[in-house]
Design a protein around this motif. Structure first.
Motif, PDB file in Angstrom:
ATOM      1  N   LYS A 263      31.578  31.300  29.136  1.00 53.12           N
ATOM      2  CA  LYS A 263      31.589  32.550  29.547  1.00 53.12           C
ATOM      3  C   LYS A 263      31.918  32.705  31.251  1.00 53.12           C
ATOM      4  O   LYS A 263      32.378  33.297  31.914  1.00 53.12           O
ATOM      5  N   ASN A 264      31.024  31.550  31.609  1.00 59.30           N
ATOM      6  CA  ASN A 264      30.922  31.514  33.066  1.00 59.30           C
ATOM      7  C   ASN A 264      32.429  31.155  33.815  1.00 59.30           C
ATOM      8  O   ASN A 264      32.590  31.373  35.086  1.00 59.30           O
ATOM      9  N   ALA A 265      33.302  30.459  33.008  1.00 55.49           N
ATOM     10  CA  ALA A 265      34.633  30.398  33.530  1.00 55.49           C
ATOM     11  C   ALA A 265      35.443  31.493  33.716  1.00 55.49           C
ATOM     12  O   ALA A 265      36.457  31.507  34.502  1.00 55.49           O
ATOM     13  N   LEU A 266      35.323  32.442  32.919  1.00 57.99           N
ATOM     14  CA  LEU A 266      36.141  33.787  33.168  1.00 57.99           C
ATOM     15  C   LEU A 266      36.351  34.227  34.429  1.00 57.99           C
ATOM     16  O   LEU A 266      37.223  34.603  34.848  1.00 57.99           O
ATOM     17  N   PRO A 267      35.195  34.550  35.169  1.00 53.34           N
ATOM     18  CA  PRO A 267      35.342  35.036  36.437  1.00 53.34           C
ATOM     19  C   PRO A 267      36.166  33.956  37.579  1.00 53.34           C
ATOM     20  O   PRO A 267      37.086  34.538  38.272  1.00 53.34           O
ATOM     21  N   LEU A 268      35.955  32.952  37.300  1.00 51.16           N
ATOM     22  CA  LEU A 268      36.736  31.674  37.891  1.00 51.16           C
ATOM     23  C   LEU A 268      38.041  31.659  37.547  1.00 51.16           C
ATOM     24  O   LEU A 268      38.814  31.595  38.720  1.00 51.16           O
ATOM     25  N   LEU A 269      38.267  31.719  36.378  1.00 52.81           N
ATOM     26  CA  LEU A 269      39.771  31.927  36.041  1.00 52.81           C
ATOM     27  C   LEU A 269      40.472  33.219  36.364  1.00 52.81           C
ATOM     28  O   LEU A 269      41.747  33.256  36.866  1.00 52.81           O
ATOM     29  N   LEU A 270      39.821  34.286  36.436  1.00 47.57           N
ATOM     30  CA  LEU A 270      40.386  35.573  36.995  1.00 47.57           C
ATOM     31  C   LEU A 270      40.727  35.503  38.452  1.00 47.57           C
ATOM     32  O   LEU A 270      41.935  35.810  39.010  1.00 47.57           O
ATOM     33  N   ASP A 271      39.878  34.821  39.167  1.00 49.05           N
ATOM     34  CA  ASP A 271      40.012  34.689  40.679  1.00 49.05           C
ATOM     35  C   ASP A 271      41.401  33.821  40.711  1.00 49.05           C
ATOM     36  O   ASP A 271      42.124  33.983  41.618  1.00 49.05           O
ATOM     37  N   ILE A 272      41.390  32.549  40.009  1.00 50.66           N
ATOM     38  CA  ILE A 272      42.735  31.712  40.357  1.00 50.66           C
ATOM     39  C   ILE A 272      44.036  32.885  39.944  1.00 50.66           C
ATOM     40  O   ILE A 272      45.044  32.580  40.649  1.00 50.66           O
ATOM     41  N   ALA A 273      43.917  33.634  38.971  1.00 48.04           N
ATOM     42  CA  ALA A 273      45.048  34.298  38.384  1.00 48.04           C
ATOM     43  C   ALA A 273      45.298  35.180  39.703  1.00 48.04           C
ATOM     44  O   ALA A 273      46.410  35.381  39.781  1.00 48.04           O
ATOM     45  N   ARG A 274      44.216  35.638  40.276  1.00 45.14           N
ATOM     46  CA  ARG A 274      44.823  36.778  41.155  1.00 45.14           C
ATOM     47  C   ARG A 274      45.189  36.015  42.691  1.00 45.14           C
ATOM     48  O   ARG A 274      46.042  36.807  43.238  1.00 45.14           O
TER      49      ARG A 274
ATOM     50  N   ASP B 145      31.859  43.924  23.165  1.00 42.54           N
ATOM     51  CA  ASP B 145      32.923  44.872  23.348  1.00 42.54           C
ATOM     52  C   ASP B 145      33.077  45.286  24.718  1.00 42.54           C
ATOM     53  O   ASP B 145      33.930  45.265  25.249  1.00 42.54           O
ATOM     54  N   ASP B 146      31.768  45.494  25.528  1.00 42.55           N
ATOM     55  CA  ASP B 146      31.741  45.747  26.872  1.00 42.55           C
ATOM     56  C   ASP B 146      32.350  44.612  27.805  1.00 42.55           C
ATOM     57  O   ASP B 146      33.132  44.809  28.708  1.00 42.55           O
ATOM     58  N   GLU B 147      32.176  43.605  27.254  1.00 39.62           N
ATOM     59  CA  GLU B 147      32.594  42.396  28.076  1.00 39.62           C
ATOM     60  C   GLU B 147      33.972  42.212  27.954  1.00 39.62           C
ATOM     61  O   GLU B 147      34.802  41.894  29.010  1.00 39.62           O
ATOM     62  N   LEU B 148      34.391  42.324  26.819  1.00 41.90           N
ATOM     63  CA  LEU B 148      35.960  42.279  26.284  1.00 41.90           C
ATOM     64  C   LEU B 148      36.687  43.550  27.183  1.00 41.90           C
ATOM     65  O   LEU B 148      37.747  43.244  27.649  1.00 41.90           O
ATOM     66  N   ASP B 149      36.267  44.486  27.154  1.00 41.63           N
ATOM     67  CA  ASP B 149      36.949  45.601  27.736  1.00 41.63           C
ATOM     68  C   ASP B 149      36.933  45.476  29.228  1.00 41.63           C
ATOM     69  O   ASP B 149      38.179  45.659  29.883  1.00 41.63           O
ATOM     70  N   GLN B 150      35.930  44.998  29.852  1.00 38.37           N
ATOM     71  CA  GLN B 150      35.923  44.615  31.223  1.00 38.37           C
ATOM     72  C   GLN B 150      36.968  43.539  31.523  1.00 38.37           C
ATOM     73  O   GLN B 150      37.697  43.611  32.335  1.00 38.37           O
ATOM     74  N   LEU B 151      37.067  42.621  30.530  1.00 40.43           N
ATOM     75  CA  LEU B 151      38.293  41.612  30.967  1.00 40.43           C
ATOM     76  C   LEU B 151      39.609  42.115  30.818  1.00 40.43           C
ATOM     77  O   LEU B 151      40.476  41.952  31.315  1.00 40.43           O
ATOM     78  N   VAL B 152      39.808  43.092  29.719  1.00 39.16           N
ATOM     79  CA  VAL B 152      41.210  43.714  29.796  1.00 39.16           C
ATOM     80  C   VAL B 152      41.350  44.300  30.618  1.00 39.16           C
ATOM     81  O   VAL B 152      42.634  44.307  31.296  1.00 39.16           O
ATOM     82  N   ASP B 153      40.581  45.155  31.349  1.00 42.24           N
ATOM     83  CA  ASP B 153      40.755  46.213  32.563  1.00 42.24           C
ATOM     84  C   ASP B 153      41.105  45.077  33.761  1.00 42.24           C
ATOM     85  O   ASP B 153      41.789  45.459  34.700  1.00 42.24           O
TER      86      ASP B 153
END
Length: 167
Positions: free
Chosen positions: A1-12, A70-78
């Protein structure tokens, strides 16, 4: 799970190619199976197979401890939906794949809009058939990714109905 914020930063913040790879990695990590691994009737979780040319990404949905709520996934979708409006087609294509991996109803409108994406691959065609019956058409990679994502969501919903009816 810790990788998701890092991947999002790379994506942006990265080049089109790196952003697309990060977005697809998020989709692989958060891929939603039709069953909840935390449920007592969780079904069978099948993994992916790796080869020497690619690395296997272990899906968070394989185990209850790493399952995205569901809340974590909804945030990722957003977080990913805005990437589907990026000016770079590679990023939009990867976002379509990843939104399909999330299998959430709230991504349908975005995927429907990506089915009209204007990017056309230069010098590449999609051909079906062979010989005289071969028909070729322009290749629209974002549109195709959106179609595949919508298909993935329909299949997910059908599998989910089957799992729920077998409970």
């Amino acid at each position: 799970k810790n990788a998701l914020p890092l991947l999002l930063d790379i994506a942006r913040t990265s080049s089109a190619k790196s952003s697309a790879r990060a977005i697809k990695a998020m989709g692989q990590l958060a891929w939603r199976p039709p069953f909840n691994p935390c449920s007592p009737n969780r079904g069978i979780g099948l993994g992916s197979i790796s080869n020497v040319w690619s690395r296997s990404i272990r899906r968070l949905s394989r185990e209850c401890e790493t399952w995205l709520s569901d809340d974590e996934l909804d945030q990722l979708v957003d977080d990913v939906i805005p990437l589907a409006r990026d000016s770079r087609y590679e990023v939009r294509e990867a976002a379509a794949f990843t939104l399909g991996a999330f299998a959430k109803q709230k991504v349908l409108k975005t995927l429907q809009s990506l089915k009209r994406d204007p990017h056309r691959a230069k010098g590449v065609q999609r051909c079906d058939g062979s010989g005289e019956s071969m028909k070729c058409r322009p290749l629209y990679p974002v549109r195709e990714a959106a179609e595949e994502a919508l298909k993935r969501i329909r299949e997910f919903e059908e599998e989910q109905r089957r799992f729920q009816s077998s409970d």
